[in-house]
Design an enzyme around this catalytic site. Structure first.
Site, mmCIF file in Angstrom:
data_model
loop_
_atom_site.group_PDB
_atom_site.id
_atom_site.type_symbol
_atom_site.label_atom_id
_atom_site.label_comp_id
_atom_site.label_asym_id
_atom_site.label_seq_id
_atom_site.Cartn_x
_atom_site.Cartn_y
_atom_site.Cartn_z
ATOM 1 N N TYR A 176 53.519 51.527 31.016
ATOM 2 C CA TYR A 176 52.421 50.937 31.761
ATOM 3 C C TYR A 176 52.474 49.409 31.776
ATOM 4 O O TYR A 176 52.434 48.759 30.732
ATOM 5 C CB TYR A 176 51.152 51.405 31.030
ATOM 6 C CG TYR A 176 49.985 51.800 31.896
ATOM 7 C CD1 TYR A 176 50.140 52.674 32.957
ATOM 8 C CD2 TYR A 176 48.716 51.311 31.613
ATOM 9 C CE1 TYR A 176 49.050 53.033 33.725
ATOM 10 C CE2 TYR A 176 47.620 51.676 32.374
ATOM 11 C CZ TYR A 176 47.798 52.524 33.433
ATOM 12 O OH TYR A 176 46.729 52.865 34.175
ATOM 13 N N TRP A 177 52.549 48.823 32.937
ATOM 14 C CA TRP A 177 52.460 47.375 33.189
ATOM 15 C C TRP A 177 53.486 46.532 32.437
ATOM 16 O O TRP A 177 53.318 45.326 32.299
ATOM 17 C CB TRP A 177 51.029 46.855 32.929
ATOM 18 C CG TRP A 177 50.082 47.483 33.907
ATOM 19 C CD1 TRP A 177 49.197 48.508 33.669
ATOM 20 C CD2 TRP A 177 49.970 47.201 35.310
ATOM 21 N NE1 TRP A 177 48.548 48.869 34.833
ATOM 22 C CE2 TRP A 177 48.994 48.077 35.847
ATOM 23 C CE3 TRP A 177 50.590 46.281 36.172
ATOM 24 C CZ2 TRP A 177 48.628 48.069 37.204
ATOM 25 C CZ3 TRP A 177 50.227 46.273 37.516
ATOM 26 C CH2 TRP A 177 49.257 47.155 38.014
ATOM 27 N N GLU A 207 51.360 57.418 40.101
ATOM 28 C CA GLU A 207 50.571 56.228 39.763
ATOM 29 C C GLU A 207 51.454 54.974 39.847
ATOM 30 O O GLU A 207 51.039 53.928 40.332
ATOM 31 C CB GLU A 207 50.015 56.396 38.339
ATOM 32 C CG GLU A 207 49.185 55.245 37.845
ATOM 33 C CD GLU A 207 48.496 55.546 36.512
ATOM 34 O OE1 GLU A 207 48.763 56.613 35.907
ATOM 35 O OE2 GLU A 207 47.675 54.717 36.077
ATOM 36 N N TYR A 249 42.014 60.287 35.287
ATOM 37 C CA TYR A 249 40.921 59.353 35.629
ATOM 38 C C TYR A 249 39.869 60.079 36.468
ATOM 39 O O TYR A 249 39.868 59.978 37.702
ATOM 40 C CB TYR A 249 41.477 58.160 36.428
ATOM 41 C CG TYR A 249 42.622 57.426 35.759
ATOM 42 C CD1 TYR A 249 42.393 56.590 34.665
ATOM 43 C CD2 TYR A 249 43.928 57.556 36.230
ATOM 44 C CE1 TYR A 249 43.436 55.899 34.060
ATOM 45 C CE2 TYR A 249 44.980 56.866 35.629
ATOM 46 C CZ TYR A 249 44.727 56.046 34.549
ATOM 47 O OH TYR A 249 45.762 55.366 33.959
ATOM 48 N N ASP A 301 46.497 46.726 32.652
ATOM 49 C CA ASP A 301 45.954 46.973 31.324
ATOM 50 C C ASP A 301 46.751 46.405 30.152
ATOM 51 O O ASP A 301 46.208 45.712 29.319
ATOM 52 C CB ASP A 301 45.794 48.474 31.095
ATOM 53 C CG ASP A 301 44.825 49.119 32.073
ATOM 54 O OD1 ASP A 301 44.453 48.488 33.070
ATOM 55 O OD2 ASP A 301 44.440 50.276 31.838
ATOM 56 N N ASN A 329 36.684 51.099 40.458
ATOM 57 C CA ASN A 329 36.336 50.056 41.412
ATOM 58 C C ASN A 329 37.466 49.720 42.396
ATOM 59 O O ASN A 329 37.356 49.984 43.593
ATOM 60 C CB ASN A 329 35.902 48.845 40.562
ATOM 61 C CG ASN A 329 35.491 47.633 41.324
ATOM 62 O OD1 ASN A 329 36.021 47.345 42.377
ATOM 63 N ND2 ASN A 329 34.538 46.882 40.793
ATOM 64 N N TYR A 375 38.092 62.424 29.522
ATOM 65 C CA TYR A 375 38.386 60.986 29.516
ATOM 66 C C TYR A 375 37.732 60.315 28.329
ATOM 67 O O TYR A 375 36.608 60.630 27.948
ATOM 68 C CB TYR A 375 37.871 60.331 30.807
ATOM 69 C CG TYR A 375 38.181 58.838 30.860
ATOM 70 C CD1 TYR A 375 39.432 58.394 31.264
ATOM 71 C CD2 TYR A 375 37.227 57.900 30.471
ATOM 72 C CE1 TYR A 375 39.727 57.029 31.291
ATOM 73 C CE2 TYR A 375 37.513 56.537 30.500
ATOM 74 C CZ TYR A 375 38.761 56.108 30.902
ATOM 75 O OH TYR A 375 39.050 54.774 30.929
HETATM 76 C C1 DGY Z 1 42.396 53.609 31.382
HETATM 77 O O1 DGY Z 1 41.584 54.345 30.852
HETATM 78 O O2 DGY Z 1 43.598 53.606 31.111
HETATM 79 C C2 DGY Z 1 41.969 52.738 32.483
HETATM 80 O O3 DGY Z 1 43.008 52.013 33.003
HETATM 81 C C3 DGY Z 1 40.818 51.870 32.117
HETATM 82 O O4 DGY Z 1 40.332 51.321 33.275
#
Ligand code: DGY
Length: 429
Positions: A353-354, A397, A30, A167, A35, A82
């Site tokens: 993830y999540w 993370e 990232y 996400d 934000n 990215y």
């Molecule tokens: C990503 O790119 O995985 C981010 O979480 C988007 O904000």
């Protein structure tokens, strides 16, 4: 690692990820300013460099749009590592930003920064900085109430899973089915070249993310149109609780600055939410859940965001008892609280993830809410587990709630910040 070594490592991560006035969440995965990452990062900087903490938030608000909207990514500098980068978003702003927002934690963070600055000899300087930030925070909250609460319930409607910060939570699976991915075209993901695909969202989820970016871009990021027509519109329990909390903190800042009219406006939003947020209570599973605005259906998933009602300052004996019951049940199933999905759910995956892992920033909010609700025992379980995860594995993370394995990027800014500000309890130097 000893506590003082961890303190030094956490500081070092923030300094290494500092790009001059803003901090990247992780240099490889990232590489821009995010934000809500930045807001949490400011809490960490505040423990050793107060000026730098305020600058982090001030830099973020330099990217605010004229209508009050605050983007989820600010692309101060392009980076080919990215995807989707600035050219894909095409917001035609200066600086270039994404066109979606993220959970509004900034006002709550600024209140904390101010409370730690208020008693120092530099209070005069910081009150000026607070005065400059206040109208920007207020404008962002107004934007939420204007564009993202169509039924005036005091809740937040997310138009992209990335806005929620969670996400690929299963909460977005059913609402995501309405997204047409047939026109997405070919693209190359970059996240899976940095990280094991097992930890990341699937191809279908990514197609949906991009279809929504393409939809927003086709409207020229017209937030009124997006709010009315976007194929994904979900009342997010996480953002709704976070905004309610942030409004309480912003109202306290308004009082501090003697801004009576603004204080009254903010309190009207708090009243609205206190009356309307019950719409997110799912009586069947007895928990706070997100709800699809298009079908009216509650997700029925118990996630870490379900536990943010305490952080929002809500109090209701029956609901609180039900959430405590879920807490205790989940606490008996994992070594490390709070998993992002109920481990009893068949879709639970400990490192994806999540869909299972623990996030330190969510734990910070859950723990803070529980403490404030007078539940020191459960709050301490959350804080102690957060501390143990970092002591045993470093600053990832996220982490597996089952065995503590790190998931996602390493040397992660907001995780290091939460160590400094909360979990590790470093004293101000
Ligand atoms: C990503 O790119 O995985 C981010 O979480 C988007 O904000």
């Amino acid at each position: 690692m000893t506590k003082s070594n961890l303190n030094a490592t956490a500081r070092h991560i923030l300094e290494a990820n500092d790009r001059g006035g803003y901090t990247v969440p992780n240099g490889r995965v990232y590489p821009f300013q995010w934000n809500w990452d930045s807001a949490f990062v400011a809490l960490g900087f505040d423990r050793f460099d107060r000026n730098r903490a305020w600058t982090e938030i001030e830099t973020l608000f330099r990217a605010q749009w004229d209508d009050g909207f605050l983007p989820h990514i600010v692309f101060w500098k392009d980076d080919p590592g990215y995807f989707p980068g600035p050219a894909v978003w095409g917001t035609a702003k200066n600086p270039v930003t994404s066109g979606i927002t993220q959970p509004p934690v900034a006002a709550s963070v600024v209140r904390k920064l101010w409370e730690s600055a208020r008693e120092t000899p530099d209070a005069g300087t910081y009150v000026q900085r607070l005065q400059a930030l206040f109208p920007k925070l207020l404008a962002w909250h107004r934007w939420f109430h204007q564009y993202r609460d169509p039924d005036r319930r005091g809740i937040v409607v997310a138009v992209h899973p990335w806005e929620t910060g969670r996400d690929n939570s299963p909460e977005w699976d059913a609402p995501g089915e309405a997204i047409d991915v047939s026109g997405v075209g070919d693209y190359v993901r970059r996240d899976t070249s940095h990280l094991d695909a097992k930890m990341r969202p699937t191809k279908l989820e990514y197609d949906r993310y991009l279809a929504l970016v393409q939809f927003g871009r086709a409207t020229h990021w017209d937030h009124a149109r997006i709010a009315a027509e976007n194929p994904f519109r979900v009342a997010d329990v996480g953002m709704s609780m976070i905004l309610l909390r942030a409004n309480r903190d912003l109202a306290a800042l308004a009082d501090e600055l003697g801004k009576t009219d603004e204080g009254a406006e903010i309190r009207s939003w708090i009243d609205l939410a206190e009356r309307g947020v019950g719409w997110l209570w799912n009586g069947e599973v007895q928990a706070w859940c997100s709800r699809d605005l298009q079908t009216g259906r509650s997700s029925g998933f118990i996630t870490s965001a379900s536990f943010l009602g305490f952080y929002a300052g809500l109090s209701d004996a029956k609901r609180d008892a039900a959430m405590r019951g879920h807490f205790d049940r989940i606490a008996g199933m994992v070594d490390f609280m709070m998993p992002s999905l109920d481990p009893a759910d068949p879709g639970f995956q400990m490192i994806r993830y999540w869909r299972g892992p623990v996030w330190a920033v969510v734990n910070y909010m859950i723990g803070t809410g529980l403490y404030e609700a007078g539940d020191a025992m459960r709050a301490e379980r959350v804080r102690g587990d957060t501390l143990a995860l970092m002591e045993q594995n470093g600053f990832y993370e996220a982490y597996s709630p089952i065995d503590g394995t790190g998931s996602g990027g390493d040397d992660f800014s907001w995780t290091a910040a939460i160590w400094l500000a909360w979990a590790g309890g470093e004293q101000r130097t």
